[in-house]
Design a protein around this motif. Structure first.
Motif, PDB file in Angstrom:
ATOM      1  N   MET A  16       0.876  -1.300   0.060  1.00 31.98           N
ATOM      2  CA  MET A  16       0.159  -0.161   0.036  1.00 31.98           C
ATOM      3  C   MET A  16       0.830   1.237   0.180  1.00 31.98           C
ATOM      4  N   ILE A  17       0.469   2.250  -0.769  1.00 32.87           N
ATOM      5  CA  ILE A  17       0.921   3.683  -0.893  1.00 32.87           C
ATOM      6  C   ILE A  17       0.756   4.308   0.392  1.00 32.87           C
ATOM      7  N   ILE A  18       1.809   5.206   0.866  1.00 28.61           N
ATOM      8  CA  ILE A  18       1.310   6.002   1.768  1.00 28.61           C
ATOM      9  C   ILE A  18       1.841   7.365   1.423  1.00 28.61           C
ATOM     10  N   ASP A  19       1.028   8.296   1.312  1.00 29.69           N
ATOM     11  CA  ASP A  19       1.142   9.688   0.450  1.00 29.69           C
ATOM     12  C   ASP A  19       1.951  10.492   1.819  1.00 29.69           C
ATOM     13  N   THR A  20       3.006  10.667   1.979  1.00 26.14           N
ATOM     14  CA  THR A  20       3.563  11.460   3.283  1.00 26.14           C
ATOM     15  C   THR A  20       3.393  12.967   3.054  1.00 26.14           C
ATOM     16  N   HIS A  21       2.800  13.712   1.863  1.00 29.49           N
ATOM     17  CA  HIS A  21       2.640  14.877   1.775  1.00 29.49           C
ATOM     18  C   HIS A  21       1.639  15.278   0.728  1.00 29.49           C
TER      19      HIS A  21
ATOM     20  N   LYS B 241      -3.742  17.794 -12.727  1.00 30.12           N
ATOM     21  CA  LYS B 241      -4.132  17.764 -11.313  1.00 30.12           C
ATOM     22  C   LYS B 241      -3.393  16.606 -10.734  1.00 30.12           C
ATOM     23  N   ASN B 242      -2.908  16.700  -9.651  1.00 39.07           N
ATOM     24  CA  ASN B 242      -2.298  15.562  -8.968  1.00 39.07           C
ATOM     25  C   ASN B 242      -3.163  14.954  -7.945  1.00 39.07           C
ATOM     26  N   GLU B 243      -2.827  13.616  -7.693  1.00 40.22           N
ATOM     27  CA  GLU B 243      -3.559  13.054  -6.268  1.00 40.22           C
ATOM     28  C   GLU B 243      -2.737  11.796  -5.874  1.00 40.22           C
ATOM     29  N   SER B 244      -3.029  11.302  -4.885  1.00 39.90           N
ATOM     30  CA  SER B 244      -2.176  10.400  -4.150  1.00 39.90           C
ATOM     31  C   SER B 244      -1.911   8.983  -4.830  1.00 39.90           C
ATOM     32  N   LYS B 245      -2.815   8.395  -5.645  1.00 40.32           N
ATOM     33  CA  LYS B 245      -2.526   7.202  -6.374  1.00 40.32           C
ATOM     34  C   LYS B 245      -1.562   7.510  -7.343  1.00 40.32           C
TER      35      LYS B 245
ATOM     36  N   ARG C  69     -13.441  12.742  -2.978  1.00 42.58           N
ATOM     37  CA  ARG C  69     -13.316  11.661  -3.788  1.00 42.58           C
ATOM     38  C   ARG C  69     -12.145  10.838  -3.804  1.00 42.58           C
ATOM     39  N   VAL C  70     -10.989  11.623  -3.722  1.00 42.69           N
ATOM     40  CA  VAL C  70      -9.590  10.848  -3.387  1.00 42.69           C
ATOM     41  C   VAL C  70      -9.866   9.790  -2.207  1.00 42.69           C
ATOM     42  N   ILE C  71     -10.403  10.355  -1.210  1.00 45.79           N
ATOM     43  CA  ILE C  71     -10.374   9.738   0.287  1.00 45.79           C
ATOM     44  C   ILE C  71     -11.414   8.586  -0.049  1.00 45.79           C
ATOM     45  N   ASN C  72     -12.551   8.597  -0.622  1.00 48.75           N
ATOM     46  CA  ASN C  72     -13.229   7.580  -1.019  1.00 48.75           C
ATOM     47  C   ASN C  72     -12.880   6.341  -1.786  1.00 48.75           C
ATOM     48  N   ASN C  73     -11.836   6.702  -2.543  1.00 50.05           N
ATOM     49  CA  ASN C  73     -11.337   5.887  -3.697  1.00 50.05           C
ATOM     50  C   ASN C  73      -9.840   5.261  -3.212  1.00 50.05           C
ATOM     51  N   MET C  74      -9.569   5.671  -1.982  1.00 51.48           N
ATOM     52  CA  MET C  74      -8.347   5.173  -1.526  1.00 51.48           C
ATOM     53  C   MET C  74      -8.266   3.569  -1.394  1.00 51.48           C
TER      54      MET C  74
ATOM     55  N   ASP D 119      -7.589   2.447  -4.784  1.00 48.96           N
ATOM     56  CA  ASP D 119      -6.258   2.932  -5.228  1.00 48.96           C
ATOM     57  C   ASP D 119      -4.974   2.672  -4.886  1.00 48.96           C
ATOM     58  N   ASN D 120      -5.300   1.581  -3.791  1.00 49.29           N
ATOM     59  CA  ASN D 120      -3.948   1.008  -3.429  1.00 49.29           C
ATOM     60  C   ASN D 120      -3.238   2.041  -2.410  1.00 49.29           C
ATOM     61  N   VAL D 121      -4.067   3.018  -1.899  1.00 52.65           N
ATOM     62  CA  VAL D 121      -3.386   4.186  -0.897  1.00 52.65           C
ATOM     63  C   VAL D 121      -3.892   3.698   0.433  1.00 52.65           C
ATOM     64  N   GLY D 122      -2.784   3.497   1.191  1.00 55.17           N
ATOM     65  CA  GLY D 122      -3.240   3.313   2.772  1.00 55.17           C
ATOM     66  C   GLY D 122      -3.468   4.293   3.741  1.00 55.17           C
ATOM     67  N   ALA D 123      -2.660   5.301   3.386  1.00 52.80           N
ATOM     68  CA  ALA D 123      -2.623   6.469   4.175  1.00 52.80           C
ATOM     69  C   ALA D 123      -2.354   7.932   3.494  1.00 52.80           C
ATOM     70  N   ILE D 124      -2.938   8.963   3.972  1.00 60.71           N
ATOM     71  CA  ILE D 124      -2.416  10.271   3.352  1.00 60.71           C
ATOM     72  C   ILE D 124      -2.204  11.245   4.373  1.00 60.71           C
ATOM     73  N   VAL D 125      -1.102  11.985   4.473  1.00 62.48           N
ATOM     74  CA  VAL D 125      -0.913  13.041   5.487  1.00 62.48           C
ATOM     75  C   VAL D 125      -1.167  14.261   4.789  1.00 62.48           C
ATOM     76  N   THR D 126      -2.127  15.063   5.392  1.00 59.38           N
ATOM     77  CA  THR D 126      -2.540  16.349   4.554  1.00 59.38           C
ATOM     78  C   THR D 126      -1.781  17.346   5.415  1.00 59.38           C
ATOM     79  N   ILE D 127      -1.001  18.092   4.811  1.00 61.58           N
ATOM     80  CA  ILE D 127      -0.006  19.134   5.304  1.00 61.58           C
ATOM     81  C   ILE D 127      -0.657  20.582   5.615  1.00 61.58           C
ATOM     82  N   GLY D 128      -0.452  21.231   6.837  1.00 65.92           N
ATOM     83  CA  GLY D 128      -0.779  22.463   7.146  1.00 65.92           C
ATOM     84  C   GLY D 128       0.200  23.360   6.556  1.00 65.92           C
ATOM     85  N   THR D 129      -0.284  24.669   6.153  1.00 66.85           N
ATOM     86  CA  THR D 129       0.618  25.694   5.645  1.00 66.85           C
ATOM     87  C   THR D 129       0.388  26.938   6.374  1.00 66.85           C
ATOM     88  N   THR D 130      -0.807  27.087   7.080  1.00 68.15           N
ATOM     89  CA  THR D 130      -1.177  28.625   7.584  1.00 68.15           C
ATOM     90  C   THR D 130      -1.736  28.052   8.800  1.00 68.15           C
ATOM     91  N   LEU D 131      -2.259  29.018   9.621  1.00 66.47           N
ATOM     92  CA  LEU D 131      -2.763  28.616  11.101  1.00 66.47           C
ATOM     93  C   LEU D 131      -4.212  27.969  10.549  1.00 66.47           C
TER      94      LEU D 131
END
Ligand SMILES: [Zn+2]
Length: 253
Positions: free
Chosen positions: A1-6, A213-217, A18-23, A26-38
């Motif tokens: 399984m893929i882990i998208d670290t960023h 447009k990019n996505e985790s898979k 949609r990306v989350i529902n297809n994880m 799509d063989n995606v095990g986990a996604i880390v979503t990254i904060g940029t501002t408060l």
């Protein structure tokens, strides 16, 4: 399984859902979503708390170094206490464009390294056109690197990879490692247990999808390219990067 670290699910709106529902498909095990501002950090935590297998980081991006207050950083610290927050980030230096302030960026970066150290969390570094300064700041603050860090979207190439590895950091590779003009020759000298993979979605789509447009898979293209360079099996590398991601983001379940 893929882990998208960023990735930046907060910048993908409905497409992120949609990306989350297809994880699973799509063989995606986990996604880390990254904060940029408060605000974005707060939203990232919301996404992570709402969905399984989504984790968040919280932090302030270097571009906001002149407007960030100590109070903002206190709030980041509070947000980081969520069980789903696995690191501080993205933090670092961004010497891009013509409107950046090096000193305040360094200051904000070190303040957030301190938060990571205090809370016992790893951190995710953004570094653009600032490799030398990044190395200098990290060397001066080695004592704050107790839970490791990763160089997101690693772009310093052969020039500085040894130095960053010596500091105990991981190198995280995104779409740009697949681009035609990128030097990949040093990859074989990077220890396998220090390689992470990420999309930076919705940005930086890898070849052959560059410009879209990019996505985790799409991480599979990054893994294939690196495996190719290392003359190893892509599935084996996928497994190794998954283990590396779990070791790095040790709060991940
Ligand atoms: Zn990013």
């Amino acid at each position: 399984m893929i882990i998208d670290t960023h990735a930046h699910l907060t910048m993908m709106n409905d497409d992120g859902v949609r990306v989350i529902n297809n994880m699973k498909d799509d063989n995606v095990g986990a996604i880390v979503t990254i904060g940029t501002t408060l605000e974005d950090s707060r939203e990232s935590v919301e996404w992570a708390e709402k969905y399984d297998n989504i984790y968040a980081t919280v932090g302030i991006y270097p571009d906001f170094s002149l407007t960030t207050t100590d109070e903002d950083l206190e709030t980041i610290k509070d947000l980081a206490k969520s069980e789903k927050v696995v690191a501080i980030g993205e933090i670092g230096l961004n010497y891009y464009g013509d409107d950046y302030d090096k000193e305040s960026q360094k200051e904000l970066f070190v303040k957030q390294l301190k938060i990571a150290d205090e809370l016992g969390l790893p951190f995710c570094i953004h570094c653009r056109n600032a490799g030398e300064d990044m190395y200098e700041v990290l060397s001066e603050n080695k004592h704050l690197i107790n839970h490791s860090g990763l160089m997101h979207c690693y772009s310093e190439g052969a020039k500085l990879y040894k130095e960053f590895l010596d500091l105990g950091l991981y190198l995280s590779f995104s779409g740009n490692i697949t681009y035609k003009k990128t030097d990949r020759s040093y990859l074989k000298d990077v220890p396998l247990d220090k390689i992470l993979v990420e999309t930076d979605a919705p940005y930086l789509a890898p070849e052959p999808l560059r410009g879209r447009k990019n996505e985790s898979k799409n991480i599979k293209y990054i893994i294939e390219k690196i495996a190719d360079e290392l003359e190893m099996d892509a599935q084996e590398l996928e497994k190794i990067t998954e283990e590396n991601a779990k070791r790095f983001y040790f709060k991940m379940k």
